[in-house]
Design an enzyme around this catalytic site. Structure first.
Site, PDB file in Angstrom:
ATOM      1  N   HIS A  48       0.838  -1.109   0.003  1.00 34.20           N
ATOM      2  CA  HIS A  48       0.336  -0.136   0.279  1.00 34.20           C
ATOM      3  C   HIS A  48       0.965   1.105   0.254  1.00 34.20           C
ATOM      4  O   HIS A  48       0.572   2.651   0.005  1.00 34.20           O
ATOM      5  CB  HIS A  48      -0.689  -0.121   1.028  1.00 34.20           C
ATOM      6  CG  HIS A  48      -1.709  -0.820   1.119  1.00 34.20           C
ATOM      7  ND1 HIS A  48      -2.572  -1.115   0.165  1.00 34.20           N
ATOM      8  CD2 HIS A  48      -2.335  -2.584   1.935  1.00 34.20           C
ATOM      9  CE1 HIS A  48      -3.875  -2.399   0.688  1.00 34.20           C
ATOM     10  NE2 HIS A  48      -3.467  -2.791   1.908  1.00 34.20           N
ATOM     11  N   GLN A 150       0.770 -12.605   6.720  1.00 31.93           N
ATOM     12  CA  GLN A 150      -0.376 -11.484   7.516  1.00 31.93           C
ATOM     13  C   GLN A 150      -1.784 -12.816   7.311  1.00 31.93           C
ATOM     14  O   GLN A 150      -2.272 -13.436   6.993  1.00 31.93           O
ATOM     15  CB  GLN A 150      -0.460 -10.794   6.786  1.00 31.93           C
ATOM     16  CG  GLN A 150       0.476  -9.461   7.115  1.00 31.93           C
ATOM     17  CD  GLN A 150      -0.134  -8.221   6.351  1.00 31.93           C
ATOM     18  OE1 GLN A 150       0.106  -8.161   5.553  1.00 31.93           O
ATOM     19  NE2 GLN A 150      -0.447  -7.484   7.141  1.00 31.93           N
ATOM     20  N   GLU A 152      -5.424 -11.830   8.106  1.00 31.30           N
ATOM     21  CA  GLU A 152      -5.960 -10.660   7.979  1.00 31.30           C
ATOM     22  C   GLU A 152      -6.976 -11.211   6.990  1.00 31.30           C
ATOM     23  O   GLU A 152      -8.478 -10.332   6.523  1.00 31.30           O
ATOM     24  CB  GLU A 152      -5.279  -9.188   7.516  1.00 31.30           C
ATOM     25  CG  GLU A 152      -4.302  -9.678   5.621  1.00 31.30           C
ATOM     26  CD  GLU A 152      -3.805  -8.345   5.341  1.00 31.30           C
ATOM     27  OE1 GLU A 152      -4.001  -7.513   6.604  1.00 31.30           O
ATOM     28  OE2 GLU A 152      -3.874  -8.764   4.535  1.00 31.30           O
ATOM     29  N   ASP A 178      -7.296  -4.474   7.606  1.00 34.98           N
ATOM     30  CA  ASP A 178      -8.238  -5.856   6.756  1.00 34.98           C
ATOM     31  C   ASP A 178      -9.311  -6.974   7.229  1.00 34.98           C
ATOM     32  O   ASP A 178     -10.259  -7.561   7.125  1.00 34.98           O
ATOM     33  CB  ASP A 178      -7.109  -6.264   5.523  1.00 34.98           C
ATOM     34  CG  ASP A 178      -6.853  -5.866   4.165  1.00 34.98           C
ATOM     35  OD1 ASP A 178      -7.827  -5.049   3.522  1.00 34.98           O
ATOM     36  OD2 ASP A 178      -5.572  -5.897   4.065  1.00 34.98           O
TER      37      ASP A 178
HETATM   38  C1  3PY Z   1      -4.260  -4.520   8.119  1.00 36.43           C
HETATM   39  O1  3PY Z   1      -3.866  -3.441   8.882  1.00 36.43           O
HETATM   40  O2  3PY Z   1      -5.007  -4.552   6.790  1.00 36.43           O
HETATM   41  C2  3PY Z   1      -2.505  -4.766   7.516  1.00 36.43           C
HETATM   42  O3  3PY Z   1      -2.105  -5.019   6.072  1.00 36.43           O
HETATM   43  C3  3PY Z   1      -1.691  -2.615   8.115  1.00 36.43           C
HETATM   44  O4  3PY Z   1      -1.338  -2.734   7.145  1.00 36.43           O
HETATM   45 MG    MG Z   2      -3.503  -5.748   5.439  1.00 41.64          MG
END
Ligand code: 3PY
Ligand code: MG
Length: 263
Positions: A48, A150, A152, A178
């Protein structure tokens, strides 16, 4: 290589990983922040942030030279993107959106040289961020570079125990923004916090590092107190925007957030 691994060494010594998010492609900016000390990792955000792979090498070598571990987040979990980031000298790779153990296994393979994985060979520049020579790098990379995925999404949380159990995954990193969007739940509400607690517990029962993105020091303290091993405390863009807002509000003698008046 070991001497340069600020983040891995800290985690192994049971110290906290404390980092921040870099979204500007600026070595002077990142070095200015690191010059004050206190951070052992920096996330170079090509998902991002305004950063692309041509920026990696300068950012990674600047961060490593300032005594922190550069971790790159490529735009997506794709083999060629991970390869580009590793070849620039990242100390670890954080991939977005790991939903299943099958995703996690692919990501591990893309981070490792054969026979463990399928990383292509071409480490002409990778060693520069570790203070070692080129021939020393390939033999040390697989065992020392961090594989960070991640969690998310709702599916990622449902499968988190299986993901945590995948050999070669070092860190489960929660993307709370996310996560709340993909779960369609209120940020900071009970379902969101329950999901976060589930990921924390799953990481620890598999002997893996539990990490989370925070957007303030107060949030980061709360997460460290909750038992997280690794946090990002703020973003460069967030800090810059907030500090300008604060100074502008003081200039006009108004409350923070109400200072956008031009006299
Ligand atoms: C999120 O919070 O989705 C992240 O990937 C942190 O930037
Ligand atoms: Mg994210």
């Amino acid at each position: 290589m070991k001497n340069a691994l600020q983040l891995k060494n800290a985690l192994e010594a049971k110290q906290k990983g404390v980092g921040f998010w870099l979204t500007f492609p600026s070595a002077p900016l990142v070095k200015t922040v690191l010059n004050g000390g206190g951070f052992n990792w920096v996330l170079v955000d090509a998902e991002h942030g305004q950063i692309s792979d041509g920026d990696y090498y300068n950012l990674v070598t600047a961060i490593a030279a300032s005594g922190a571990s550069p971790i790159i987040r490529p735009p997506n979990a794709e083999e060629w993107m991970i390869k580009r980031a590793l070849d620039a000298g990242a100390h670890g790779i954080m991939t977005p959106m790991c939903h299943t153990a099958a995703d996690a296994k692919k990501i591990v393979a893309w981070n490792k040289y054969p026979p463990k994985g399928t990383r292509g060979f071409g480490p002409m520049f990778s060693s520069h961020a570790f203070g070692i020579t080129e021939p020393e790098y390939p033999g040390a990379a697989d065992d020392n570079l961090l594989v960070i995925v991640q969690i998310e999404s709702r599916q990622g949380v449902e499968n988190v125990e299986e993901i945590a159990a995948v050999d070669g995954i070092d860190v489960l990193f929660i993307g709370p923004y996310d996560l709340s969007k993909f779960m369609n739940v209120e940020f900071g509400g009970k379902e969101h916090e329950d999901a976060i607690a589930k990921v924390l517990a799953a990481a620890h029962s598999a002997g893996k590092t539990a990490a989370i993105f925070c957007s303030s020091g107060a949030q980061a303290k709360k997460r460290l107190d909750q038992g997280f091993d690794m946090v990002s405390i703020a973003t460069d863009v967030g800090c810059i925007a907030a500090e300008f807002e604060r100074q502008l509000a003081d200039t006009h003698g108004v409350e923070m957030g109400k200072g956008r008046k031009v006299y």
